[in-house]
Design an enzyme around this catalytic site. Sequence first.
Site, PDB file in Angstrom:
ATOM      1  N   ARG A  59      30.370 -24.243  37.159  1.00  0.00           N
ATOM      2  CA  ARG A  59      30.421 -25.104  38.336  1.00  0.00           C
ATOM      3  C   ARG A  59      31.013 -26.495  38.046  1.00  0.00           C
ATOM      4  O   ARG A  59      30.831 -27.420  38.821  1.00  0.00           O
ATOM      5  CB  ARG A  59      29.018 -25.269  38.914  1.00  0.00           C
ATOM      6  CG  ARG A  59      28.263 -23.972  39.193  1.00  0.00           C
ATOM      7  CD  ARG A  59      27.293 -24.180  40.339  1.00  0.00           C
ATOM      8  NE  ARG A  59      26.177 -23.248  40.392  1.00  0.00           N
ATOM      9  CZ  ARG A  59      26.260 -21.962  40.754  1.00  0.00           C
ATOM     10  NH1 ARG A  59      27.423 -21.439  41.062  1.00  0.00           N
ATOM     11  NH2 ARG A  59      25.170 -21.225  40.814  1.00  0.00           N
ATOM     12  N   SER A  98      14.457 -26.272  37.225  1.00  0.00           N
ATOM     13  CA  SER A  98      13.757 -25.150  36.601  1.00  0.00           C
ATOM     14  C   SER A  98      13.727 -25.258  35.075  1.00  0.00           C
ATOM     15  O   SER A  98      12.685 -25.054  34.452  1.00  0.00           O
ATOM     16  CB  SER A  98      14.403 -23.840  37.036  1.00  0.00           C
ATOM     17  OG  SER A  98      15.782 -23.824  36.729  1.00  0.00           O
ATOM     18  N   LYS A 136      24.465 -34.248  41.908  1.00  0.00           N
ATOM     19  CA  LYS A 136      24.015 -33.015  41.262  1.00  0.00           C
ATOM     20  C   LYS A 136      24.959 -32.733  40.104  1.00  0.00           C
ATOM     21  O   LYS A 136      26.169 -32.598  40.299  1.00  0.00           O
ATOM     22  CB  LYS A 136      24.051 -31.879  42.273  1.00  0.00           C
ATOM     23  CG  LYS A 136      23.660 -30.543  41.671  1.00  0.00           C
ATOM     24  CD  LYS A 136      23.624 -29.471  42.722  1.00  0.00           C
ATOM     25  CE  LYS A 136      23.290 -28.136  42.101  1.00  0.00           C
ATOM     26  NZ  LYS A 136      23.315 -27.063  43.090  1.00  0.00           N
ATOM     27  N   CYS A 170      25.652 -19.937  47.102  1.00  0.00           N
ATOM     28  CA  CYS A 170      25.664 -19.264  45.789  1.00  0.00           C
ATOM     29  C   CYS A 170      24.816 -17.988  45.744  1.00  0.00           C
ATOM     30  O   CYS A 170      25.104 -17.090  44.964  1.00  0.00           O
ATOM     31  CB  CYS A 170      25.291 -20.218  44.666  1.00  0.00           C
ATOM     32  SG  CYS A 170      23.646 -20.918  44.797  1.00  0.00           S
ATOM     33  N   ARG A 201      18.612 -19.714  38.478  1.00  0.00           N
ATOM     34  CA  ARG A 201      19.696 -18.780  38.826  1.00  0.00           C
ATOM     35  C   ARG A 201      19.226 -17.341  38.768  1.00  0.00           C
ATOM     36  O   ARG A 201      19.741 -16.487  39.486  1.00  0.00           O
ATOM     37  CB  ARG A 201      20.912 -19.042  37.933  1.00  0.00           C
ATOM     38  CG  ARG A 201      21.572 -20.364  38.311  1.00  0.00           C
ATOM     39  CD  ARG A 201      22.802 -20.671  37.496  1.00  0.00           C
ATOM     40  NE  ARG A 201      23.319 -21.996  37.842  1.00  0.00           N
ATOM     41  CZ  ARG A 201      24.283 -22.606  37.182  1.00  0.00           C
ATOM     42  NH1 ARG A 201      24.839 -22.021  36.138  1.00  0.00           N
ATOM     43  NH2 ARG A 201      24.702 -23.802  37.566  1.00  0.00           N
ATOM     44  N   LYS A 257      19.697 -34.909  40.401  1.00  0.00           N
ATOM     45  CA  LYS A 257      19.305 -33.600  39.898  1.00  0.00           C
ATOM     46  C   LYS A 257      20.237 -33.200  38.769  1.00  0.00           C
ATOM     47  O   LYS A 257      21.449 -33.321  38.934  1.00  0.00           O
ATOM     48  CB  LYS A 257      19.416 -32.599  41.051  1.00  0.00           C
ATOM     49  CG  LYS A 257      19.235 -31.167  40.655  1.00  0.00           C
ATOM     50  CD  LYS A 257      19.657 -30.254  41.750  1.00  0.00           C
ATOM     51  CE  LYS A 257      19.571 -28.848  41.219  1.00  0.00           C
ATOM     52  NZ  LYS A 257      20.044 -27.858  42.099  1.00  0.00           N
ATOM     53  N   TYR A 272       8.498 -27.678  40.467  1.00  0.00           N
ATOM     54  CA  TYR A 272       7.888 -26.349  40.504  1.00  0.00           C
ATOM     55  C   TYR A 272       6.376 -26.423  40.323  1.00  0.00           C
ATOM     56  O   TYR A 272       5.665 -25.470  40.633  1.00  0.00           O
ATOM     57  CB  TYR A 272       8.551 -25.438  39.465  1.00  0.00           C
ATOM     58  CG  TYR A 272       9.985 -25.174  39.871  1.00  0.00           C
ATOM     59  CD1 TYR A 272      10.256 -24.237  40.846  1.00  0.00           C
ATOM     60  CD2 TYR A 272      11.039 -25.941  39.372  1.00  0.00           C
ATOM     61  CE1 TYR A 272      11.553 -24.033  41.294  1.00  0.00           C
ATOM     62  CE2 TYR A 272      12.339 -25.746  39.813  1.00  0.00           C
ATOM     63  CZ  TYR A 272      12.583 -24.791  40.777  1.00  0.00           C
ATOM     64  OH  TYR A 272      13.857 -24.619  41.234  1.00  0.00           O
ATOM     65  N   CYS A 328      29.153 -21.692  44.750  1.00  0.00           N
ATOM     66  CA  CYS A 328      28.487 -22.364  45.868  1.00  0.00           C
ATOM     67  C   CYS A 328      29.354 -22.468  47.116  1.00  0.00           C
ATOM     68  O   CYS A 328      28.930 -23.031  48.126  1.00  0.00           O
ATOM     69  CB  CYS A 328      28.036 -23.745  45.426  1.00  0.00           C
ATOM     70  SG  CYS A 328      26.969 -23.679  43.975  1.00  0.00           S
TER      71      CYS A 328
HETATM   72  C1  PBG Z   1      22.155 -23.996  44.387  1.00  0.00           C
HETATM   73  C2  PBG Z   1      21.083 -24.700  43.680  1.00  0.00           C
HETATM   74  C3  PBG Z   1      20.826 -24.767  42.295  1.00  0.00           C
HETATM   75  C4  PBG Z   1      19.620 -25.419  42.163  1.00  0.00           C
HETATM   76  C5  PBG Z   1      19.189 -25.787  43.427  1.00  0.00           C
HETATM   77  N1  PBG Z   1      20.122 -25.360  44.354  1.00  0.00           N
HETATM   78  C6  PBG Z   1      21.488 -24.183  41.117  1.00  0.00           C
HETATM   79  C7  PBG Z   1      22.875 -24.356  40.758  1.00  0.00           C
HETATM   80  O1  PBG Z   1      23.576 -25.268  41.159  1.00  0.00           O
HETATM   81  O2  PBG Z   1      23.296 -23.469  40.029  1.00  0.00           O
HETATM   82  C8  PBG Z   1      18.937 -25.630  40.829  1.00  0.00           C
HETATM   83  C9  PBG Z   1      17.489 -25.771  40.860  1.00  0.00           C
HETATM   84  C10 PBG Z   1      16.772 -25.540  39.582  1.00  0.00           C
HETATM   85  O3  PBG Z   1      17.312 -25.261  38.494  1.00  0.00           O
HETATM   86  O4  PBG Z   1      15.562 -25.627  39.663  1.00  0.00           O
HETATM   87  N2  PBG Z   1      23.405 -24.451  44.305  1.00  0.00           N
END
Ligand code: PBG
Length: 322
Positions: free
Chosen positions: A215, A273, A190, A115, A200, A246, A312, A123
């Site tokens: 996504r 995040s 996920k 991504c 992002r 996640k 984080y 991705c």
């Molecule tokens: C990449 C990815 C993402 C995260 C970790 N690896 C974002 C997404 O799927 O858009 C998110 C991590 C976060 O928000 O801290 N694909």
Amino acid sequence: MNLRRLRQNSHILDLTSSVTLTPKKFIQPLFVVEGLREKKQVAGLPSVFQETPESLLKQVEKDLETGISKFILFGVPGQKTEQRNFDVSFATQQITALKKTFGSDIWLATDVCLCSYTHHGHCGILNEDGDHLENGFSVQALAEVALAYAQAGADCVAPSDMMDSRVHAIRSLLQENGFDRTVLMSYSSKFSSSFYGPFREAADSTPRAQGLKDRSSYQVSPSNYADALRSCLRDRDEGADILMVKPGLPYLDVLYRLSQEIPDLPWAAYEVSGEYAGIEALAEKGLMNAQRAHLEAWTGFFRAGASMLISYGARFAGEWIR
Ligand code: PBG
């Protein structure tokens, strides 16, 4: 019934608790950005930065001093790719530099995804009409990326793309090339979530294709536990060493159920995040105490079944848990 007998003071609370936080269980995310002149704070995440190659090494040195030694690296290239050949040399250079400087003092996982590389921010590899991701080509590219990271010295590769059977493809390619010690941590459940906002920005990975807007055609729906379960069973069977849930807080039920359902593998939780930033934003408004709120959320992850936590705030775990 006198339940307060065991709540009287911190001594008895310590002795009777079922969860004991330790900084040893934390993984700190790191962002390193090609072409960046100076390290830059990520919006919404105080103490998290887009790093330059130089500042990255300094940050890791600092984190090691506070007792944090496990990291997950996101390498953000300066150029986006239009074709199917992805140049991951910027990321591999950072992996090499980190391992050369810190060796086995650190455990380095690397996020494996396209991504940050694709101009459309998805991705995987978009089909010509731009309405879906092509699984076969995507998986092939992802496996090559994972191999490059392993060759550069990563201790762990962590595919976060959610393409079908990428765990199998990555495991096979690693095996063929003699990387039988590289840990494979799958972002196995996920969810298609709104909580990835600040990330992002940091990883420059917002989806921006004409046809495929988000996504949801490859990440798990927040309302589908069965799909999360099937994704995790599949990834276990394809050779993942560690499975993941996640985001974290809105999915604690999922973490609990999955870790009960699949107790034979260790579970990672990713406090993403947006959820981390949410606590920070409330604290900034004076509406709660950041440190205590983070500790409470972290306790929840381990109580729900996590064996490790990507946060984080990992770099504060040592200080705060004490
Ligand atoms: C990449 C990815 C993402 C995260 C970790 N690896 C974002 C997404 O799927 O858009 C998110 C991590 C976060 O928000 O801290 N694909």
